[in-house]
Structures are given as C-alpha cells and as structure tokens.
Design an enzyme around this catalytic site. Structure first.
Site, mmCIF file in Angstrom:
data_model
loop_
_atom_site.group_PDB
_atom_site.id
_atom_site.type_symbol
_atom_site.label_atom_id
_atom_site.label_comp_id
_atom_site.label_asym_id
_atom_site.label_seq_id
_atom_site.Cartn_x
_atom_site.Cartn_y
_atom_site.Cartn_z
ATOM 1 C CG ASP A 67 -0.297 -0.434 2.505
ATOM 2 O OD1 ASP A 67 0.942 -0.424 2.578
ATOM 3 O OD2 ASP A 67 -1.022 -0.763 3.450
ATOM 4 C CG ASN A 135 -9.041 -1.103 11.809
ATOM 5 O OD1 ASN A 135 -8.119 -1.761 11.339
ATOM 6 N ND2 ASN A 135 -9.502 -0.006 11.225
ATOM 7 C CG HIS A 137 -5.996 -1.940 8.636
ATOM 8 N ND1 HIS A 137 -6.125 -0.750 9.313
ATOM 9 C CD2 HIS A 137 -4.660 -2.096 8.440
ATOM 10 C CE1 HIS A 137 -4.922 -0.231 9.515
ATOM 11 N NE2 HIS A 137 -4.014 -1.025 8.996
ATOM 12 C CD GLU A 142 -8.947 1.284 7.644
ATOM 13 O OE1 GLU A 142 -8.865 0.341 8.443
ATOM 14 O OE2 GLU A 142 -8.458 2.407 7.873
HETATM 15 C C1 GLP Z 1 -0.512 0.412 8.464
HETATM 16 C C2 GLP Z 1 -0.195 -0.389 7.208
HETATM 17 C C3 GLP Z 1 -0.452 -1.849 7.410
HETATM 18 C C4 GLP Z 1 0.202 -2.296 8.697
HETATM 19 C C5 GLP Z 1 -0.440 -1.585 9.858
HETATM 20 C C6 GLP Z 1 0.112 -2.005 11.207
HETATM 21 O O1 GLP Z 1 -1.824 0.824 8.540
HETATM 22 N N1 GLP Z 1 -0.928 0.041 6.075
HETATM 23 O O2 GLP Z 1 0.038 -2.570 6.300
HETATM 24 O O3 GLP Z 1 0.064 -3.667 8.849
HETATM 25 O O4 GLP Z 1 -0.196 -0.209 9.677
HETATM 26 O O5 GLP Z 1 1.264 -1.266 11.476
HETATM 27 P P1 GLP Z 1 2.233 -1.527 12.687
HETATM 28 O O6 GLP Z 1 3.021 -2.716 12.287
HETATM 29 O O7 GLP Z 1 3.082 -0.297 12.767
HETATM 30 O O8 GLP Z 1 1.417 -1.745 13.884
#
Ligand code: GLP
Length: 240
Positions: A67, A135, A137, A142
């Site tokens: 993403d 959440n 995702h 989402e």
């Molecule tokens: C972002 C990314 C996700 C990732 C998520 C969790 O929203 N788009 O791909 O998995 O954060 O991030 P973290 O690993 O910093 O908790």
C-alpha cells in the site's frame, strides 16, 4: 490454515519471521515477495539485511508492496516508498526495476490501481508479509471492505489515522486516503506471514484466528487461506 508461533520478545518474533520467509524463498530461483510497512516487519527486514551482509543475494527477488498513502510526494519521509527504501531496499541488492510499490502520484487514481493489478497479474507472490491494524485491517483494507477487492483507493478510518499519527507531527498531517492491494490479491499469495506484537493487537489477532469470518475484521479472511504463519509475542497472543 494457521501455524502460530509465540515468542517472548520482538527480536525473537522477528527472527522467527525471517526463518519462515527464508524457508519459502531459499529454493526459488526468482522469489516473489509481498512486503508490508509499519513497525511490525522492521525486525524481519533487519534480519534480511544481516543475511545480505553475510553473503546471501536478494538480487533475483521481485517485490510487491501492499500500500501507499495518497497525498504525499513520493520522497516525503512518511511515504511507504521512503519507508521501504530506508528500512530495506537501500541495504539490499534488489534491482530497482524489480521493486513494485503502488504509486499514488501522477495519473488518474483508477488508472494507478489497474496498472498495479496488471503488474501483479504477471506474478504469483511466494510469500506475503502482513502486519495487522488494530481494527483488523490488512494492507489498508479497512473493516467493511469486500473480500473480492483488487487494488483500490480507500478512505482511512479514524482508528487507523490515530494509530499512524505517531509517525507524523500531528493527526492533521496523516493522509485520509491510500491505495492498497486488494484482499483477493493478498489471498492469492502462496504463503502468508503475519507479524503482530503488543497488547493493542490482541483483539485483532483474536478476530483473525478465532473470530467469525466477516468483513468486520478483514484479517479473518485468512482463515480461508491454506498456508498462514502467524508470529506473535505473548501480548498479541493474550486473547487467543
Ligand atoms: C498500516 C499499514 C499496514 C500495517 C499496519 C500495522 O496501517 N498500512 O500494512 O500492517 O499499519 O502497522 P504496525 O506494524 O506499525 O502496527
């Protein structure tokens, strides 16, 4: 099907994730890696960099990132393009032309989505690395997103923007939109590797593994995937 590994520390979690990735890619001539951003995979990426320093070459790897934010210039310090270069690509030997990160600048947004799908359709991802949002995702898909989606443009939910605000000067600076690989493309990867640590992931991890399969928790779709390795610390696993 889930293979769940629970470790005490982030370092141990990262090492297990690295071992799982290496097991999949080491016998492949041209491994195709699906990569993620966020804090969760940083330790895995450090292990990959160590591995490269010790002599393993990643030059035949082809990578696809999940993403990217919309609304930031490519070289802004919080784009996922910058994140990936800083935390992985600058210290490995993967040729730039093998690296695919959804672009969020330039053309019409729908065109950018179909360009990314076209590139993705030429390969099968051998292993897709995933973090999980608080959440539930995956990528930036989402809650509420259909499981059939291909690359698409998403409106980020408040919880996601708040979670990611720690990387920006203020919540106002966190983009409201992103481009993300769709859930159906994620599910096409041959293997999936989920990394989650910390108490704030415990509900999402429960939803992914034991919850009802529902768009309310996008990660729950992984219950339908044949090969998912989940590497957790005790806090993230505390509700299982
Ligand atoms: C972002 C990314 C996700 C990732 C998520 C969790 O929203 N788009 O791909 O998995 O954060 O991030 P973290 O690993 O910093 O908790």
């Amino acid at each position: 099907m889930f293979n769940i590994i629970i470790k005490d520390t982030y370092e141990e979690v990262s090492l297990e994730a690295f071992k799982a990735l290496k097991k999949v890619i080491s016998d492949k001539e041209k491994p195709v890696l699906g990569l993620a951003t966020g804090s969760s995979p940083i330790g895995l990426y450090k292990n990959m960099q160590e591995d490269y320093k010790k002599g393993y070459s990643y030059k035949n790897c082809i990578t696809f990132n999940l993403d990217e934010y919309i609304g930031l210039d490519k070289e802004h310090d919080q784009t996922y393009w910058t994140f990936m270069h800083k935390n992985l690509f600058d210290n490995l030997d993967i040729p730039e032309e093998n690296i695919h990160i959804p672009s969020a600048v330039g053309k019409d947004l729908q065109e950018l989505c179909s360009d990314y799908d076209k590139a993705l359709n030429e390969y099968v991802i051998d292993i897709q690395v995933l973090g999980i949002g608080g959440n539930g995702h995956i990528g930036f898909n989402e809650p509420g997103t259909s499981f059939d989606t291909k690359t698409n443009i998403v409106e980020l939910q408040e919880r996601t923007r708040l979670d990611n605000a720690r990387f920006f000067n203020s919540l106002d600076e966190v983009p409201t939109k992103a481009i993300t690989m769709g859930i159906s493309s994620i599910m096409q990867a041959k293997n999936i590797l989920v990394i989650a640590t910390g108490l704030n992931k415990a509900d999402a991890v429960y939803g992914m593994i034991k919850g009802e399969i529902s768009v309310d928790c996008p990660a729950s779709v992984l219950q339908n995937h044949p090969s998912v390795t989940v590497v957790l610390d005790k806090d993230a696993a505390s509700k299982l």
